[in-house]
Design a protein around this motif. Structure first.
Motif, PDB file in Angstrom:
ATOM      1  N   VAL A 346       2.619   4.739 -33.603  1.00 35.75           N
ATOM      2  CA  VAL A 346       3.378   5.953 -33.279  1.00 35.75           C
ATOM      3  C   VAL A 346       2.510   7.188 -33.453  1.00 35.75           C
ATOM      4  O   VAL A 346       2.533   8.108 -32.615  1.00 35.75           O
ATOM      5  CB  VAL A 346       4.643   6.050 -34.158  1.00 35.75           C
ATOM      6  N   ASN A 347       1.711   7.220 -34.507  1.00 37.57           N
ATOM      7  CA  ASN A 347       0.838   8.381 -34.722  1.00 37.57           C
ATOM      8  C   ASN A 347      -0.213   8.519 -33.626  1.00 37.57           C
ATOM      9  O   ASN A 347      -0.565   9.634 -33.227  1.00 37.57           O
ATOM     10  CB  ASN A 347       0.170   8.292 -36.091  1.00 37.57           C
ATOM     11  N   ASP A 348      -0.715   7.397 -33.134  1.00 34.84           N
ATOM     12  CA  ASP A 348      -1.666   7.448 -32.017  1.00 34.84           C
ATOM     13  C   ASP A 348      -1.014   8.091 -30.790  1.00 34.84           C
ATOM     14  O   ASP A 348      -1.636   8.890 -30.080  1.00 34.84           O
ATOM     15  CB  ASP A 348      -2.157   6.047 -31.658  1.00 34.84           C
ATOM     16  N   ILE A 349       0.259   7.734 -30.548  1.00 35.68           N
ATOM     17  CA  ILE A 349       0.983   8.296 -29.403  1.00 35.68           C
ATOM     18  C   ILE A 349       1.330   9.764 -29.658  1.00 35.68           C
ATOM     19  O   ILE A 349       1.272  10.604 -28.761  1.00 35.68           O
ATOM     20  CB  ILE A 349       2.252   7.475 -29.121  1.00 35.68           C
ATOM     21  N   LYS A 350       1.642  10.101 -30.905  1.00 33.57           N
ATOM     22  CA  LYS A 350       1.932  11.491 -31.264  1.00 33.57           C
ATOM     23  C   LYS A 350       0.758  12.402 -30.946  1.00 33.57           C
ATOM     24  O   LYS A 350       0.934  13.528 -30.464  1.00 33.57           O
ATOM     25  CB  LYS A 350       2.249  11.595 -32.765  1.00 33.57           C
ATOM     26  N   ARG A 351      -0.433  11.909 -31.224  1.00 34.40           N
ATOM     27  CA  ARG A 351      -1.612  12.729 -30.985  1.00 34.40           C
ATOM     28  C   ARG A 351      -1.771  13.074 -29.509  1.00 34.40           C
ATOM     29  O   ARG A 351      -2.391  14.080 -29.155  1.00 34.40           O
ATOM     30  CB  ARG A 351      -2.865  12.021 -31.517  1.00 34.40           C
ATOM     31  N   GLY A 352      -1.168  12.247 -28.650  1.00 33.59           N
ATOM     32  CA  GLY A 352      -1.199  12.527 -27.220  1.00 33.59           C
ATOM     33  C   GLY A 352      -0.001  13.339 -26.758  1.00 33.59           C
ATOM     34  O   GLY A 352       0.180  13.566 -25.559  1.00 33.59           O
ATOM     35  N   GLY A 353       0.848  13.729 -27.700  1.00 28.58           N
ATOM     36  CA  GLY A 353       2.009  14.560 -27.376  1.00 28.58           C
ATOM     37  C   GLY A 353       3.184  13.802 -26.800  1.00 28.58           C
ATOM     38  O   GLY A 353       4.003  14.382 -26.091  1.00 28.58           O
ATOM     39  N   GLY A 354       3.301  12.498 -27.139  1.00 33.56           N
ATOM     40  CA  GLY A 354       4.378  11.723 -26.516  1.00 33.56           C
ATOM     41  C   GLY A 354       5.378  11.112 -27.462  1.00 33.56           C
ATOM     42  O   GLY A 354       6.103  10.188 -27.076  1.00 33.56           O
ATOM     43  N   ILE A 383       3.002   9.129 -41.464  1.00 30.20           N
ATOM     44  CA  ILE A 383       3.929   9.547 -40.417  1.00 30.20           C
ATOM     45  C   ILE A 383       4.524  10.909 -40.748  1.00 30.20           C
ATOM     46  O   ILE A 383       4.824  11.711 -39.855  1.00 30.20           O
ATOM     47  CB  ILE A 383       5.033   8.494 -40.178  1.00 30.20           C
ATOM     48  N   VAL A 384       4.675  11.199 -42.043  1.00 30.93           N
ATOM     49  CA  VAL A 384       5.161  12.521 -42.443  1.00 30.93           C
ATOM     50  C   VAL A 384       4.108  13.580 -42.136  1.00 30.93           C
ATOM     51  O   VAL A 384       4.413  14.665 -41.613  1.00 30.93           O
ATOM     52  CB  VAL A 384       5.527  12.519 -43.939  1.00 30.93           C
ATOM     53  N   ALA A 385       2.857  13.263 -42.425  1.00 24.80           N
ATOM     54  CA  ALA A 385       1.779  14.225 -42.218  1.00 24.80           C
ATOM     55  C   ALA A 385       1.575  14.551 -40.743  1.00 24.80           C
ATOM     56  O   ALA A 385       1.094  15.636 -40.403  1.00 24.80           O
ATOM     57  CB  ALA A 385       0.484  13.690 -42.810  1.00 24.80           C
ATOM     58  N   SER A 386       1.969  13.629 -39.857  1.00 29.54           N
ATOM     59  CA  SER A 386       1.768  13.868 -38.424  1.00 29.54           C
ATOM     60  C   SER A 386       2.839  14.786 -37.832  1.00 29.54           C
ATOM     61  O   SER A 386       2.774  15.135 -36.651  1.00 29.54           O
ATOM     62  CB  SER A 386       1.737  12.535 -37.670  1.00 29.54           C
ATOM     63  N   MET A 400      15.251   4.948 -47.945  1.00 28.88           N
ATOM     64  CA  MET A 400      14.220   5.315 -46.983  1.00 28.88           C
ATOM     65  C   MET A 400      13.980   6.827 -46.988  1.00 28.88           C
ATOM     66  O   MET A 400      12.842   7.292 -46.926  1.00 28.88           O
ATOM     67  CB  MET A 400      14.634   4.853 -45.587  1.00 28.88           C
ATOM     68  N   ALA A 401      15.068   7.589 -47.082  1.00 31.85           N
ATOM     69  CA  ALA A 401      14.934   9.048 -47.104  1.00 31.85           C
ATOM     70  C   ALA A 401      14.166   9.509 -48.342  1.00 31.85           C
ATOM     71  O   ALA A 401      13.326  10.420 -48.276  1.00 31.85           O
ATOM     72  CB  ALA A 401      16.311   9.694 -47.062  1.00 31.85           C
ATOM     73  N   LEU A 402      14.447   8.871 -49.472  1.00 29.26           N
ATOM     74  CA  LEU A 402      13.742   9.233 -50.703  1.00 29.26           C
ATOM     75  C   LEU A 402      12.251   8.928 -50.584  1.00 29.26           C
ATOM     76  O   LEU A 402      11.403   9.732 -51.002  1.00 29.26           O
ATOM     77  CB  LEU A 402      14.339   8.473 -51.893  1.00 29.26           C
ATOM     78  N   ARG A 403      11.940   7.756 -50.000  1.00 27.70           N
ATOM     79  CA  ARG A 403      10.520   7.406 -49.830  1.00 27.70           C
ATOM     80  C   ARG A 403       9.813   8.446 -48.959  1.00 27.70           C
ATOM     81  O   ARG A 403       8.685   8.869 -49.265  1.00 27.70           O
ATOM     82  CB  ARG A 403      10.401   6.015 -49.185  1.00 27.70           C
ATOM     83  N   LEU A 404      10.462   8.878 -47.898  1.00 24.61           N
ATOM     84  CA  LEU A 404       9.862   9.871 -47.016  1.00 24.61           C
ATOM     85  C   LEU A 404       9.758  11.236 -47.700  1.00 24.61           C
ATOM     86  O   LEU A 404       8.779  11.960 -47.518  1.00 24.61           O
ATOM     87  CB  LEU A 404      10.676   9.983 -45.727  1.00 24.61           C
ATOM     88  N   ARG A 405      10.770  11.568 -48.476  1.00 26.67           N
ATOM     89  CA  ARG A 405      10.738  12.851 -49.183  1.00 26.67           C
ATOM     90  C   ARG A 405       9.577  12.900 -50.174  1.00 26.67           C
ATOM     91  O   ARG A 405       8.901  13.920 -50.319  1.00 26.67           O
ATOM     92  CB  ARG A 405      12.069  13.089 -49.913  1.00 26.67           C
ATOM     93  N   TYR A 406       9.328  11.793 -50.857  1.00 26.54           N
ATOM     94  CA  TYR A 406       8.207  11.728 -51.786  1.00 26.54           C
ATOM     95  C   TYR A 406       6.866  11.781 -51.054  1.00 26.54           C
ATOM     96  O   TYR A 406       5.826  12.048 -51.662  1.00 26.54           O
ATOM     97  CB  TYR A 406       8.279  10.448 -52.632  1.00 26.54           C
ATOM     98  N   SER A 407       6.896  11.495 -49.751  1.00 26.25           N
ATOM     99  CA  SER A 407       5.659  11.523 -48.960  1.00 26.25           C
ATOM    100  C   SER A 407       5.284  12.937 -48.540  1.00 26.25           C
ATOM    101  O   SER A 407       4.170  13.161 -48.053  1.00 26.25           O
ATOM    102  CB  SER A 407       5.811  10.653 -47.704  1.00 26.25           C
ATOM    103  N   GLN A 408       6.203  13.862 -48.679  1.00 28.30           N
ATOM    104  CA  GLN A 408       5.942  15.239 -48.285  1.00 28.30           C
ATOM    105  C   GLN A 408       5.156  15.952 -49.384  1.00 28.30           C
ATOM    106  O   GLN A 408       5.623  16.065 -50.510  1.00 28.30           O
ATOM    107  CB  GLN A 408       7.257  15.970 -48.008  1.00 28.30           C
TER     108      GLN A 408
END
Length: 462
Positions: A346-354, A383-386, A400-408
């Motif tokens: 997903v991050n590879d695709i994000k870098r292309g703006g998609g 994925i958070v950093a992207s 899952m939300a807590l895991r992502l929040r800790y990733s910020q």
């Protein structure tokens, strides 16, 4: 009297000789399975991929070996933690394009009852199986339980990662059980193993059968660093830390042991010579595995390449759907390694703006594994950093939300987190936030994937 030679009374007197009671039980089992399948589908309770096999095995306990022995060209086992369904479908497509009839547990029901159900779908009421090959996806924990009954012609060992620790335990335990079960098989059995996986590379080197190895020889695919979710970076022979020239995926890479000399097995296929199906490095492995097996079955290279080029994804495995004019791609993410790889994709695709919007769905049902602590081994920081928007849902939405929040790392880092308890609401929200021309990527666990597909397509899989 021996059961196999027992005679069956005929109406009006006399006996019909040479009718096996085992065969009678098999016929009754097939009839019962057909009735159950029809009932389940009529009532729209699912695809009937497990229950028919369960009932049939109670009527005829020997049904699995009786059916497998009828497969004309042989049974092919495909085992491993990740990639079984995609690899099986690719290999099946190659075989069918050559005109072979293939029995396959296509829904991914890979426990004993699922295997039986898949074989029964190709069996007539007399218990005669009409299949040249049987491709059976095998749950890594049951391979030792069914390998003698099925006597496979080929066993494909894809990978071993930590997956559902509440059920299986660590990879070295599974590997030892595999070796103990496979070693006594016929020397004619062909083993195809992942050379980049130290555990499987070592397993292959210990087996007495003919072993072929697939893997990557493309350093440009090396990761920048070993992922947090790495499973097995210690030598399976002596226990010393392995030296890696580079890692392709989790613990899979180019390795050697500085203490005992154990090293990556020599490859029997050049990864540079072959294209890949779908997206992601993990699908490069799936492609090479299916290709190497296909070559052992005398499928010509032209058919192999053309099948790869035109391959359509199995449900939930990089499957693409059109929903209300928007593109959706479902990337099954059921363990740390799998989710790390889908995040990488997903991050590879994000870098292309998609890919500005992602939906993550975490369940903890039996098919997923009830222990969801594995999400803390996932590199969600990436994925958070992207940036972009991440919508979260599922039975364990707040985990899952807590895991992502800790990733910020900072409060405002360009990543927006949206929590939706209701899955339909989460899908609707994610679709609405996906701009035209982009693809909504959905990263669900197994049962969540089935739910997502049901909501998107109106059809259940199981």
């Amino acid at each position: 009297m021996d059961e196999e030679s027992r005679k069956v009374p005929l109406e009006g007197g006399g006996f019909k000789p040479n009718f096996s009671v085992n065969q009678l039980r098999l016929s009754l089992a097939v009839s019962a399975a057909r009735a159950i399948t029809a009932g389940v589908k009529l009532l729209r309770l699912g695809a009937a991929s497990v229950l028919p096999g369960s009932i049939a095995s109670r009527i005829q306990p020997q049904i699995l070996p009786m059916l497998c022995s009828q497969v004309k060209q042989g049974v092919i086992f495909i085992a491993g933690t990740n990639g079984k369904t995609t690899t099986s479908l690719l290999l099946r497509t190659m075989l069918e394009r050559q005109g072979w009839r293939v029995a396959h547990n296509a829904t991914g029901a890979n426990l004993v009852n699922g295997l039986i159900t898949a074989l029964l779908e190709n069996t007539n009421l007399a218990g005669k199986l009409a299949a040249d090959y049987a491709i059976l996806e095998i749950d890594e924990n049951i391979l030792p339980l069914v390998v003698r009954a099925c006597q496979p012609r080929i066993i494909l060992c894809l990978n071993l990662f930590r997956d559902q620790l509440d059920r299986y335990g660590e990879v070295d335990t599974i590997s030892r059980r595999w070796q103990k079960a496979i070693a006594p098989l016929s020397p004619e059995t062909i083993i195809v193993a992942n050379a980049d996986d130290p555990t499987l590379s070592h397993l292959g080197q210990q087996l007495p059968q003919r072993v072929l190895f697939f893997g990557l020889n493309e350093p440009e695919y090396y990761l920048d660093e070993i992922p947090h979710a790495v499973d097995s970076i210690y030598c399976p022979s002596c226990g010393h830390s392995l030296d890696y020239r580079g890692v392709y995926l989790s613990h899979q890479g180019d390795f050697s042991c500085p203490k005992c000399g154990f090293t990556k097995s020599k490859l029997d296929i050049d990864s540079r010579e072959w294209p890949q199906i779908l997206i992601g490095v993990y699908n490069k492995y799936n492609t090479l595995a299916a290709t190497l097996v296909a070559q052992q079955l005398a499928i010509d290279d032209g058919t192999i390449r053309d099948t790869i080029k035109n391959f359509q994804a199995a449900f939930g495995r990089a499957e693409e759907l059109d929903v209300d004019g928007k593109r959706v791609r479902i990337l099954l993410s059921k363990n740390p390694v799998g989710m790390n790889e889908t995040i990488r994709t997903v991050n590879d695709i994000k870098r292309g703006g998609g890919a500005s919007t992602t939906l993550m769905v975490l369940n903890d049902r039996t098919p997923d594994g009830t222990d969801v602590s594995w999400i803390w081994d996932v590199d969600t920081e990436k994925i958070v950093a992207s940036g972009g928007t991440i919508v979260v849902s599922g039975d364990r939405v707040y985990d899952m939300a807590l895991r992502l929040r800790y990733s910020q790392k900072e409060e405002n880092n360009g990543c927006k987190l949206i929590v939706k308890e209701d899955l339909q609401d989460a899908i609707d929200t994610a679709l609405a936030l996906t701009p035209s021309g982009e693809t909504l990527h959905i990263l669900p666990t197994y049962s969540a994937m089935l739910e997502v597909r049901g909501l998107l397509t109106g059809r259940k899989i199981l």
